[in-house]
Design an enzyme around this catalytic site. Structure first.
Site, short mmCIF file in Angstrom:
data_model
loop_
_atom_site.label_atom_id
_atom_site.label_comp_id
_atom_site.label_asym_id
_atom_site.label_seq_id
_atom_site.Cartn_x
_atom_site.Cartn_y
_atom_site.Cartn_z
N SER A 193 0.85 -1.19 0.00
CA SER A 193 0.00 0.00 0.00
C SER A 193 0.88 1.25 0.00
O SER A 193 1.71 1.39 -0.89
CB SER A 193 -0.95 -0.04 1.21
OG SER A 193 -1.93 0.96 1.09
N ASP A 263 -17.88 -13.68 -13.00
CA ASP A 263 -17.22 -14.80 -12.32
C ASP A 263 -16.81 -15.89 -13.32
O ASP A 263 -15.73 -16.47 -13.23
CB ASP A 263 -18.18 -15.37 -11.25
CG ASP A 263 -17.52 -16.43 -10.37
OD1 ASP A 263 -16.34 -16.76 -10.62
OD2 ASP A 263 -18.18 -16.92 -9.43
N ASP A 266 -13.48 -16.64 -16.29
CA ASP A 266 -12.30 -17.51 -16.14
C ASP A 266 -12.64 -18.99 -16.20
O ASP A 266 -11.77 -19.85 -16.06
CB ASP A 266 -11.56 -17.17 -14.85
CG ASP A 266 -12.49 -17.21 -13.63
OD1 ASP A 266 -13.27 -18.16 -13.52
OD2 ASP A 266 -12.42 -16.29 -12.80
N VAL A 268 -14.58 -20.75 -14.13
CA VAL A 268 -14.89 -21.40 -12.86
C VAL A 268 -15.80 -20.50 -12.02
O VAL A 268 -15.45 -19.36 -11.72
CB VAL A 268 -13.60 -21.71 -12.05
CG1 VAL A 268 -13.96 -22.38 -10.73
CG2 VAL A 268 -12.66 -22.60 -12.85
N ASP A 270 -16.57 -19.59 -8.87
CA ASP A 270 -16.03 -19.76 -7.52
C ASP A 270 -16.06 -18.47 -6.71
O ASP A 270 -15.46 -18.37 -5.64
CB ASP A 270 -14.58 -20.28 -7.58
CG ASP A 270 -13.69 -19.37 -8.44
OD1 ASP A 270 -14.20 -18.38 -9.00
OD2 ASP A 270 -12.49 -19.65 -8.54
N ILE A 272 -14.64 -15.80 -7.54
CA ILE A 272 -13.40 -15.04 -7.75
C ILE A 272 -13.29 -14.66 -9.22
O ILE A 272 -13.41 -15.52 -10.11
CB ILE A 272 -12.16 -15.88 -7.34
CG1 ILE A 272 -12.19 -16.13 -5.82
CG2 ILE A 272 -10.87 -15.19 -7.75
CD1 ILE A 272 -11.11 -17.07 -5.34
N ASP A 407 -8.89 -5.66 -4.67
CA ASP A 407 -8.45 -4.61 -3.75
C ASP A 407 -9.53 -3.53 -3.67
O ASP A 407 -9.94 -2.97 -4.68
CB ASP A 407 -7.13 -4.02 -4.28
CG ASP A 407 -6.46 -3.08 -3.29
OD1 ASP A 407 -7.17 -2.28 -2.65
OD2 ASP A 407 -5.23 -3.12 -3.19
N HIS A 447 -7.20 -5.72 -0.19
CA HIS A 447 -6.07 -4.80 -0.10
C HIS A 447 -4.94 -5.40 0.74
O HIS A 447 -5.07 -5.51 1.96
CB HIS A 447 -6.54 -3.48 0.50
CG HIS A 447 -5.49 -2.41 0.49
ND1 HIS A 447 -4.85 -2.02 -0.67
CD2 HIS A 447 -4.95 -1.67 1.48
CE1 HIS A 447 -3.97 -1.07 -0.37
NE2 HIS A 447 -4.01 -0.85 0.92
CA CA Z 1 -14.24 -17.35 -11.29
#
Ligand code: CA
Length: 542
Positions: A193, A263, A266, A268, A270, A272, A407, A447
């Site tokens: 940071s 989501d 990518d 998947v 998940d 993320i 972040d 972050h």
């Molecule tokens: Ca994903």
């Protein structure tokens, strides 16, 4: 009386015998006999000199309560030196140097965060535990606020670069003297940071200070970052304002829509978003009645406009970029931070005390004119926006940087922007970039730490240091050492996610983090929690 004196004498004699046969005691004597002030050219004050046995939980009664660092476990035997080092007749910094008994021959400097004046004891402990002679400062003022900047440019200079640079001079002088060697050893830095910015800024201004730098989530282009952060309050309005978007709405309605749109990019589902640069939210789909939907889980037109503003780049009126858009996917924490309907206090303090010098300035009145002024004034040359780090690179310096893809305080897209800025200077020659500057994107990390991703990779702190091996594959600090000293290039870093974010919970999964411009890519089959189901794939374009 005579009997007491005799028993004291015997005790002293026994202590001497023990000391001759006990390395710890001799290290303790060496520590307590060291005279740091005799070797520091600044007229410093010695606040503490103490031997700290492994397992001691140190307390810091002098540390400002706002720093939230009342104590720190020291896991190895070490000698602790605490100084006050003046930098002018109206400024100076508090300094901690921890010298482990088992020294690896290297020094490590640690950085700070926010606009704070807080020593990161957890990073000092991490370095010392791994054999580094490690130091850190309060960066020239105490606590998490910025009032000390007001009408004292020396405090701003310390905060911008001088406390760190001076601490390197002090630490580099003391370590070899303490260990009784002529060898200076290699010099490293770790921070995140503001600390990431300090690392990059130091490479720019003092290219000989460090051989290797770990600069996480760097707050580079500092003035524009603080302007971007200042925009959120005027955008969201206060919690009582019309069309204010509640924290719950951000965490459910909006976050769910972000994941619905991004989501699976990518491959998947998940929770993320592996690469947030690929995620561009169509905010219209949040509008009540969109596509004739009868759902009430939706936003008003005015609210959609706010979300749209937040999810788009922040531009000057002439259309040039001021600061990149927020990472989509960061809503869970941003809702209680930058979107909370309260002015972001580090930005408020930066503008009040360093840029505008107007202590009663109202953050609700912030406009792009304030951003222009901040860039123009650039207090204490804090911007940290070099187009080249050629001097640092030229003396063999290496930088590892990383940035969480969700972040909530510094957009990770700014780290891409910075990589591009440096790459443009070498005509996008990837070989030249790879030679000294490697940027790892960390999917699912907030972050500097935390989040659903595999966010533990030796970036400092108490938890980040625990439960993973200190080697080039699992720790960015070990990786920078191997890169500097053995020429082993860090192509990938393995991150670890612990069950319950605690090493005692065991490993939930590990993930391979990729350097830019490579992308963490799912194989299309296999368990997504298996590290072998993902690979780093160059996505071209350079
Ligand atoms: Ca994903």
């Amino acid at each position: 009386m005579a009997r007491i004196a005799w028993s004291v004498c015997v005790a002293h004699f026994l202590a001497l015998v023990v000391s001759a046969n006990d390395n710890s005691t001799s290290f303790e004597s060496k520590c307590l006999g060291f005279k740091p002030l005799a070797h520091v050219k600044q007229s410093a004050v010695l606040n503490r000199l103490e031997y700290v046995p492994a397992g001691t939980t140190l307390t810091f009664p002098d540390s400002d309560a706002s720093c939230s660092r009342p104590s720190q476990l020291a896991s190895v035997d070490l000698c602790r030196i605490a100084l006050y080092v003046p930098t002018s007749n109206r400024s100076g910094f508090y300094y901690e140097l921890w010298l482990p008994e088992t020294w690896n021959g290297r020094t490590l400097a640690t950085g700070n965060g926010g606009i704070d004046g807080c020593i990161k004891y957890e990073d000092i402990a991490y370095g010392a535990a791994n054999g580094f002679s490690t130091f850190g400062t309060n960066n020239g003022h105490n606590g998490t606020g910025g009032t000390a900047f007001y009408q004292n440019e020396d405090v701003v200079i310390d905060y911008s670069w001088r406390a760190l640079h001076t601490s390197v001079e002090v630490g580099r002088e003391l370590a070899p003297l303490f260990y009784d060697t002529a060898e200076l050893g290699k010099s490293y830095y770790i921070g995140c940071s503001l600390g990431g910015r300090q690392g990059i800024g130091n490479a720019e201004k003092f290219p000989k200070d460090f051989d290797g730098i770990v600069a996480g989530s760097p707050a580079v282009d500092f003035n524009s970052l603080y302007s971007w952060r200042a925009t959120f309050f005027p955008i969201t309005g206060a919690t009582t304002s019309p069309d204010f978007i509640s924290s719950d709405t951000w965490k459910t309605t909006i976050h769910n829509e972000v994941l619905r749109q991004c989501d699976d990019i990518d491959g998947v589902s998940d929770g993320i978003i592996e690469d947030s640069s690929l995620c561009h939210i169509d905010t219209q789909q949040l509008l009540c009645g969109y596509n004739n939907s009868a759902s009430t889980d939706c936003l008003s037109a005015a609210q959609v406009l706010k979300v749209n503003t937040i999810f788009n780049d922040y531009l000057y009126p002439n259309g040039t970029l001021l600061y990149p858009r927020m990472n989509p996917g960061s809503e869970l924490l941003a809702s209680d931070g930058l979107y909370s309907g309260k002015a972001y206090s580090p930005s408020v303090d930066w503008f009040r005390y360093a840029v505008l010098e107007h202590p009663s300035w109202d953050p609700a009145t912030y406009t792009v004119d304030d951003a222009s002024l901040a860039v123009q004034k650039n207090p204490a040359d804090i911007a940290t926006w070099p187009s080249s780090l050629a001097a640092f690179q030229g003396q063999g310096g290496k930088i590892i940087t990383y940035h969480g893809q969700q972040d909530q305080q510094i957009s990770s897209l700014n780290s891409i922007r910075f990589w591009e800025r440096l790459a443009a200077e070498v005509d996008y020659d990837l070989g030249k970039m790879d030679e000294y500057y490697r940027f790892f994107r960390i999917p699912g990390m907030n972050h500097c730490n935390s989040g659903p991703g595999a966010w533990v990779f030796g970036q400092g702190g108490s938890l980040q240091a625990a439960g993973i091996p200190f080697d080039k594959d699992h720790s960015v600090l070990a990786a920078i050492v191997d890169w500097v000293e053995k020429g082993v290039v860090p192509d990938e870093i393995v991150g670890t996610k612990f069950v319950g974010d605690s090493p005692t919970g065991g490993i939930m999964y590990q993930h391979r983090h990729c350097r830019y411009p490579y992308r963490s890519t799912y194989s299309g089959d296999g368990d997504p929690l298996d590290i072998e189901s993902w690979h780093c794939v160059y996505f071209g374009g350079y």
